[in-house]
Design an enzyme around this catalytic site. Structure first.
Site, PDB file in Angstrom:
ATOM      1  N   ASP A 117       3.902   3.208 -19.818  1.00  0.00           N
ATOM      2  CA  ASP A 117       2.600   2.552 -19.673  1.00  0.00           C
ATOM      3  C   ASP A 117       1.500   3.481 -20.208  1.00  0.00           C
ATOM      4  O   ASP A 117       0.444   3.652 -19.585  1.00  0.00           O
ATOM      5  CB  ASP A 117       2.316   2.140 -18.223  1.00  0.00           C
ATOM      6  N   ASN A 154      -3.168  -6.319 -25.244  1.00  0.00           N
ATOM      7  CA  ASN A 154      -4.570  -6.312 -24.786  1.00  0.00           C
ATOM      8  C   ASN A 154      -5.466  -5.470 -25.690  1.00  0.00           C
ATOM      9  O   ASN A 154      -6.157  -4.557 -25.255  1.00  0.00           O
ATOM     10  CB  ASN A 154      -4.683  -5.867 -23.323  1.00  0.00           C
ATOM     11  N   HIS A 160      -7.586   6.476 -22.613  1.00  0.00           N
ATOM     12  CA  HIS A 160      -9.010   6.197 -22.425  1.00  0.00           C
ATOM     13  C   HIS A 160      -9.794   7.444 -22.812  1.00  0.00           C
ATOM     14  O   HIS A 160      -9.314   8.564 -22.635  1.00  0.00           O
ATOM     15  CB  HIS A 160      -9.319   5.850 -20.962  1.00  0.00           C
TER      16      HIS A 160
HETATM   17 ZN   LIG Z   1       0.058  -3.316 -16.815  1.00  0.00          ZN
END
Ligand SMILES: [Zn+2]
Length: 460
Positions: free
Chosen positions: A334, A96, A338
């Protein structure tokens, strides 16, 4: 340069069932020998590993590197420096990015940059759907040819079951596992935290556990239908663990991973530290917290907002039980960086995600090994042998001839994680100020100790 002798450590290699005090000789980027009283050939540096654990290089198969496109949050250089700092020699990056990793060109760009800038090995996943929009399949064969090791729409979840079925069929044809972020959009809608007592008390929209379990169940059915291998990412709910346990007993090719925040924290943390320590945090760790005050944070702290969300104490217990009995065979962070300005907003508006590469080993040791739920060998397997097996990586073992990737860590070292300790470009973690137990002391990639000091400067 790519040679090193590690002496006197407790060598734990789950792949060969080896657990003994020994030396490890790395020559020319490969494991050359494991045994007692090995001598360093002329010119080969020695590393004193006495009192430490010497393990195959740890693998984190769930990392967001944010490059290309979001380099204010993280870059390949800073993300891999954080990995090295945390003891990881290989990481798997999620697709992503901007643009998404849905084409061979982006795969090539990342692999090329990782070769130049990366402090550790970087493996790349490709998107299941073009632009991660769940509408049209990516060119899965072309992605495989370009070097991806799995496909996933992580950050998103393919809602169309037929599209997911086709993805599984192609992935199987090309020998790729399918990884899935399990989230049913119609059930979750715009939920921001676990649906339970606390979201009601705090007036926040709920993200029900069933929203994850629904897709886990779908994936089990599709794994059975297609024969593809499906891996459910960052499991958070008790029901998901039950379903995977039952399916694996029947031989379904389904697996799962768990992240330290889900088996350490609960949704009570969103109500602030006072509520958390008074209830779900009370018996968290069996190490004395007297040396440092218990960390404190306010209610609605966005560093406790991630997707899937922190769940109830019962869910946390179920994840721990699933890790203990082998239902969940992989640990991952994970790691989702940010910028401060993005997180410093109302809970509803903050992005989901926290960084994790530098704290996951300690939190896993504390919640699983120091708490006697899991043996050290089994914990190491969940960071080495098991992810390597899922992804068909030639990594995760100290067998002679294997790549000379090694993690040396002190399972008993107590330390407090501080803002300035982090090599990541972002600082969005709930664990600053936490007293942790267990820390990597050397990360060795291809026979060389990775130094991250210089990269710190780049991170600022
Ligand atoms: Zn995820």
């Amino acid at each position: 340069m790519n040679s090193l002798l590690l002496t006197g450590g407790r060598v734990v290699d789950p792949a060969s069932h080896f657990d003994s005090i020994a030396d490890v000789l790395l020559l020319d980027g490969k494991v050359s020998a494991v045994g007692k009283n090995l001598a360093a050939p002329a010119g080969v540096e020695t590393f004193d590993a006495r009192g430490k654990v010497v393990a195959p290089g740890l693998i984190d198969l769930h990392v967001h590197l944010r490059e290309p496109g979001q380099t204010a949050k993280e870059t390949i250089a800073t993300g891999t420096a954080a990995a090295a700092r945390g003891g990881f020699t290989s990481i798997v990056c999620m697709p992503n990015t901007a643009p998404a990793i849905d084409n061979a060109g982006t795969v090539a760009l990342i692999r090329e940059r990782a070769k130049i800038e990366g402090a550790v090995n970087v493996f790349v996943t490709g998107a299941i759907s073009k632009g991660l929009d769940g509408e049209e399949l990516s060119p899965i064969g072309g992605l495989k040819k370009a070097g991806v090791i799995a496909i996933t729409d992580d950050g998103h979840c393919v809602q169309n079951n037929d599209l997911m079925r086709r993805a599984c069929e192609y992935a199987k044809m090309f020998g790729l596992p399918v990884m899935d972020h399990c989230q049913d959009y119609s059930l979750v809608t715009d939920g921001v935290m676990h649906e339970g007592y606390w979201n009601v008390a705090l007036g926040l929209r709920g993200w029900p556990a069933a929203g994850e379990e629904m897709i886990v169940a779908r994936n089990i059915l599709l794994a059975e239908l297609t024969g593809a291998r499906i891996h459910c990412q960052h499991l958070s709910a008790a029901g998901s663990v039950d379903r995977i346990r039952e399916a694996r007993k029947r031989g379904v090719l389904i697996s799962g991973e768990a992240c330290p925040h889900h088996f350490t924290l609960t949704d009570a943390a969103v109500a602030g530290s006072e509520k958390f320590w008074a209830e779900d945090g009370r018996q968290l760790f069996r190490i004395p917290r007297s040396a440092a005050p218990a960390p404190s944070w306010p209610a609605y702290d966005t560093h406790f907002k991630m997707n899937p969300p922190l769940r109830s104490a019962a869910d946390r217990e179920a994840i721990l039980a699933g890790l203990a009995d082998g239902t969940i065979e992989i640990l991952a962070s994970d790691h989702a960086p940010h910028c401060d300005y993005e997180k410093e907003v109302e809970f509803d508006y903050a992005p989901f995600g926290i960084t994790g590469l530098e704290t996951e080993l300690a939190l896993s040791l504390m919640q699983l090994v120091h708490s006697k739920r899991l043996s050290l060998t089994d914990l190491i397997a969940k960071y080495t042998l098991n992810p390597a097996r899922l992804l068909n990586l030639n990594k995760g073992t100290l067998g002679v001839g294997a790549d000379a990737d090694v993690t040396v860590f002190d399972p008993d070292q107590e330390w407090v994680f501080q803002r300035e300790d982090s090599a990541s470009k972002s600082r969005n973690t709930p664990f600053f100020g936490w007293q942790l137990k267990g820390r990597a002391v050397a990360t060795v990639v291809a026979g060389q100790i990775v130094r991250t000091e210089r990269r710190d400067l780049m991170a600022v």
